[in-house]
Design a protein around this motif. Structure first.
Motif, PDB file in Angstrom:
ATOM      1  N   SER A 289      61.658  83.884  34.504  1.00  0.00           N
ATOM      2  CA  SER A 289      60.541  83.538  33.390  1.00  0.00           C
ATOM      3  C   SER A 289      60.532  82.004  33.887  1.00  0.00           C
ATOM      4  O   SER A 289      61.228  80.968  34.274  1.00  0.00           O
ATOM      5  CB  SER A 289      61.169  83.737  32.019  1.00  0.00           C
ATOM      6  OG  SER A 289      60.994  84.926  31.673  1.00  0.00           O
ATOM      7  N   SER A 291      58.145  78.356  32.369  1.00  0.00           N
ATOM      8  CA  SER A 291      57.226  77.462  31.617  1.00  0.00           C
ATOM      9  C   SER A 291      57.349  76.105  31.783  1.00  0.00           C
ATOM     10  O   SER A 291      58.303  75.728  32.151  1.00  0.00           O
ATOM     11  CB  SER A 291      57.461  77.531  29.899  1.00  0.00           C
ATOM     12  OG  SER A 291      56.725  76.797  29.130  1.00  0.00           O
ATOM     13  N   TYR A 292      56.068  75.146  31.850  1.00  0.00           N
ATOM     14  CA  TYR A 292      56.417  73.935  32.495  1.00  0.00           C
ATOM     15  C   TYR A 292      56.854  73.215  31.148  1.00  0.00           C
ATOM     16  O   TYR A 292      57.325  71.976  31.495  1.00  0.00           O
ATOM     17  CB  TYR A 292      55.056  73.545  32.756  1.00  0.00           C
ATOM     18  CG  TYR A 292      54.457  73.958  34.200  1.00  0.00           C
ATOM     19  CD1 TYR A 292      55.093  73.273  35.097  1.00  0.00           C
ATOM     20  CD2 TYR A 292      53.743  75.070  34.542  1.00  0.00           C
ATOM     21  CE1 TYR A 292      54.578  73.755  36.654  1.00  0.00           C
ATOM     22  CE2 TYR A 292      53.311  75.281  35.693  1.00  0.00           C
ATOM     23  CZ  TYR A 292      53.849  74.672  36.727  1.00  0.00           C
ATOM     24  OH  TYR A 292      53.348  75.053  37.991  1.00  0.00           O
ATOM     25  N   ALA A 296      58.336  78.409  24.966  1.00  0.00           N
ATOM     26  CA  ALA A 296      57.177  79.349  24.952  1.00  0.00           C
ATOM     27  C   ALA A 296      56.053  78.663  24.610  1.00  0.00           C
ATOM     28  O   ALA A 296      55.886  77.394  24.077  1.00  0.00           O
ATOM     29  CB  ALA A 296      57.322  80.230  23.824  1.00  0.00           C
ATOM     30  N   LEU A 298      55.472  81.432  27.803  1.00  0.00           N
ATOM     31  CA  LEU A 298      55.764  81.535  28.999  1.00  0.00           C
ATOM     32  C   LEU A 298      54.636  81.777  29.758  1.00  0.00           C
ATOM     33  O   LEU A 298      53.891  82.712  29.611  1.00  0.00           O
ATOM     34  CB  LEU A 298      56.830  82.613  29.246  1.00  0.00           C
ATOM     35  CG  LEU A 298      58.371  82.348  28.584  1.00  0.00           C
ATOM     36  CD1 LEU A 298      59.230  83.372  28.496  1.00  0.00           C
ATOM     37  CD2 LEU A 298      59.126  81.125  29.161  1.00  0.00           C
ATOM     38  N   LEU A 299      54.486  81.184  31.036  1.00  0.00           N
ATOM     39  CA  LEU A 299      53.539  81.321  31.918  1.00  0.00           C
ATOM     40  C   LEU A 299      53.893  82.601  32.796  1.00  0.00           C
ATOM     41  O   LEU A 299      53.013  83.576  33.053  1.00  0.00           O
ATOM     42  CB  LEU A 299      53.400  80.110  32.809  1.00  0.00           C
ATOM     43  CG  LEU A 299      52.073  80.254  33.834  1.00  0.00           C
ATOM     44  CD1 LEU A 299      50.760  80.231  33.146  1.00  0.00           C
ATOM     45  CD2 LEU A 299      52.302  78.719  34.953  1.00  0.00           C
ATOM     46  N   ASP A 301      56.846  85.903  32.617  1.00  0.00           N
ATOM     47  CA  ASP A 301      57.757  86.188  31.637  1.00  0.00           C
ATOM     48  C   ASP A 301      58.451  87.639  32.433  1.00  0.00           C
ATOM     49  O   ASP A 301      57.886  88.589  32.725  1.00  0.00           O
ATOM     50  CB  ASP A 301      56.961  86.685  30.500  1.00  0.00           C
ATOM     51  CG  ASP A 301      58.080  87.081  29.401  1.00  0.00           C
ATOM     52  OD1 ASP A 301      59.260  86.899  29.494  1.00  0.00           O
ATOM     53  OD2 ASP A 301      57.615  87.600  28.254  1.00  0.00           O
TER      54      ASP A 301
END
Length: 498
Positions: A289, A291-292, A296, A298-299, A301
């Motif tokens: 998973s 994310s930058y 959340a 999440l880009l 997952d």
């Protein structure tokens, strides 16, 4: 509707056009092709009136409206819808539904209509300019690489839109499948002339190759006959009884002229270096998973995939959904926030991304930078690779510091071409290449002995390469084990569901 006669153009010692003639007739959709540096963009700008020819003429009917995709990004209205409605022709200013229809096709949502144009990325701002052009209803659409900033779903929409366009089109693109799906005719800028053919690019190139084979056979036969005639003249010119016959043959040769050998145009040859790899599996990603922000939403997952030896995996989907990010995670350029990647201990990887140009040494030449990637690379090999990446001859001796961003990307690709690898991660590797170079690169990928994981929007390349897909669509990521055509038949894109 547009007639070009006797066009001539030179830049310094380079002759681009010599007595170039062509026409664009009513309802013709014309693809413009040719090697990089042979004059496609120059002819394009001449039709627009931005470059003057050295000789000849370009005739455009009075009142004929030419529309051109603008690259400058300057907006004057507070919302996307209002900005793009500026393109509507006089009398249609309030027909904003036409604007919305095109914007939706170009990937904008209903909520985007009221957003400020300056909030969007450069790629989406170019799409706004494209929308303004498409709603303006010109007689002729001039499109120079219109799909550069489009994802695969939007490209498919634009293909359909242009196929239904009732006016004329001049299209320049390195994407052969996009061109072939749209055009009715193709014009090649070849040997300083224009060669036009009804049909697709393959038909035109076959026609050119066949014509040049016939020319060469005729030239060889003519040269053989000329040699025989010259031998006769040399043997009998001093004899009075043969004087009239020899003089007649001399005049015949002078009048006939000599067919010149065609200048050789080198075919581009690229190939990736590979290292032997005995195991069946190269790497895996387990429940990753990302994310930058680290939180959340999440880009990516809970994504899992196994990458095997000789796999050809293409990552496809809309822009901004995480394709390049996933490639970076698999390549080790980014670390997932959850899950893990496992790689075989002897694995040698090559990564080509759109943003890693800073690793180049400004003080080196293109050839030196390519050679630095592998100690066994010779200057001749580096020059061959440079030529295939559109740095022919002495241009391969340019310093990195004077290159554009696109040129630096091609140098990075050259460094990967020369380095022995087991696994290649390629993020849109055909960007900034002309059509012939794209073909050569895809052939090199096909022939590579290792594994390839590639982000691409080009459907022809997908069909040529992919044996497995990672698909970003409908807010999900799925692995599809099969070809692109199988995917379209089995599942298809969510936006194209009927």
């Amino acid at each position: 509707m547009i007639k070009i006669q006797g066009l001539k153009k030179s830049f310094s010692t380079q002759v681009l056009f010599e007595d170039l003639n062509m026409s664009i007739n009513r309802s013709e959709k014309v693809g413009l092709v040719g090697r990089n540096g042979h004059g496609k963009s120059t002819l394009f700008q001449m039709i627009l009136g931005n470059i003057e020819p050295d000789g000849g003429s370009i005739s455009v009917p009075k009142g004929y409206k030419i529309g051109y995709l603008q690259q400058h990004l300057k907006f004057s209205m507070p919302t996307v819808l209002e900005e793009c409605a500026l393109g509507l022709p006089e009398g249609d200013e309030y027909e904003t539904w036409k604007v919305e229809k095109i914007l939706f096709g170009l990937g904008f949502s209903q909520t985007d209509m009221d957003r400020n144009p300056n909030e969007f990325s450069g790629g989406y701002q170019i799409r706004m300019n494209l929308a303004k052009l498409l709603v303006s209803a010109p007689d002729l659409l001039m499109l120079d690489e219109p799909n550069n900033y489009l994802d695969i779903v939007t490209i498919r929409w634009l293909e359909e839109f242009l196929r239904e366009w009732e006016g004329e089109i001049v299209l320049v693109t390195h994407d052969r499948s996009f061109m072939d799906s749209v055009v009715t005719h193709v014009v090649a800028i070849h040997r300083q002339k224009a060669i036009k053919s009804e049909g697709d690019t393959e038909k035109l190139y076959n026609q050119i190759n066949q014509a040049e084979e016939i020319y060469e056979k005729t030239r060889v036969n003519e040269a053989k006959k000329r040699k025989q005639e010259e031998a006769f003249i040399a043997k009998f010119k001093a004899k009075a009884s043969f004087a009239s016959r020899t003089q007649s043959r001399v005049k015949k040769l002078e009048k006939q002229g000599e067919m010149k050998a065609l200048e050789k145009i080198e075919d581009l040859e690229l190939y990736f270096s590979s290292s032997p790899f005995g195991a069946s599996q190269m790497m895996s990603a387990e429940n990753i998973s990302f994310s930058y922000t680290g939180n959340a939403p999440l880009l990516i997952d809970d994504f899992t995939i196994s990458v095997g030896n000789r796999d050809r995996i293409c990552i496809i989907g809309k822009n901004g959904k995480g394709k390049s990010t996933l490639l970076k995670i698999l390549a080790g350029e980014l670390q997932p926030v959850n899950g893990k990647t496992n790689k075989h201990p002897i694995l040698k990887e090559g990564y080509f991304g759109q943003t890693n140009k800073e690793i180049l040494d400004d003080a080196k030449t293109i050839v030196e930078e390519i050679m630095s990637a592998d100690k066994n690379c010779t200057e001749n090999r580096a020059r061959t690779i440079a030529g295939g990446l559109m740095f022919p001859g002495d241009t391969a001796l340019k310093k990195i510091k004077v290159l554009s961003g696109g040129e630096k990307s091609r140098v990075l690709l050259g460094k990967i071409l020369v380095t022995p690898n087991h696994l290649l991660f390629l993020d849109e590797p055909t960007n900034h290449l002309d059509m012939q170079s794209c073909d050569s690169l895809i052939e090199a990928i096909d022939q590579f002995e290792g594994t390839v994981v590639m982000v691409t929007h080009n459907e022809m390349h997908l069909r040529a390469v992919a044996t497995k897909l990672i698909v970003f669509d409908n807010n999900t990521i799925r692995v599809y084990d099969g070809s692109y055509d199988d995917f379209l038949e089995d599942i298809g894109w969510a936006d194209e569901d009927v």
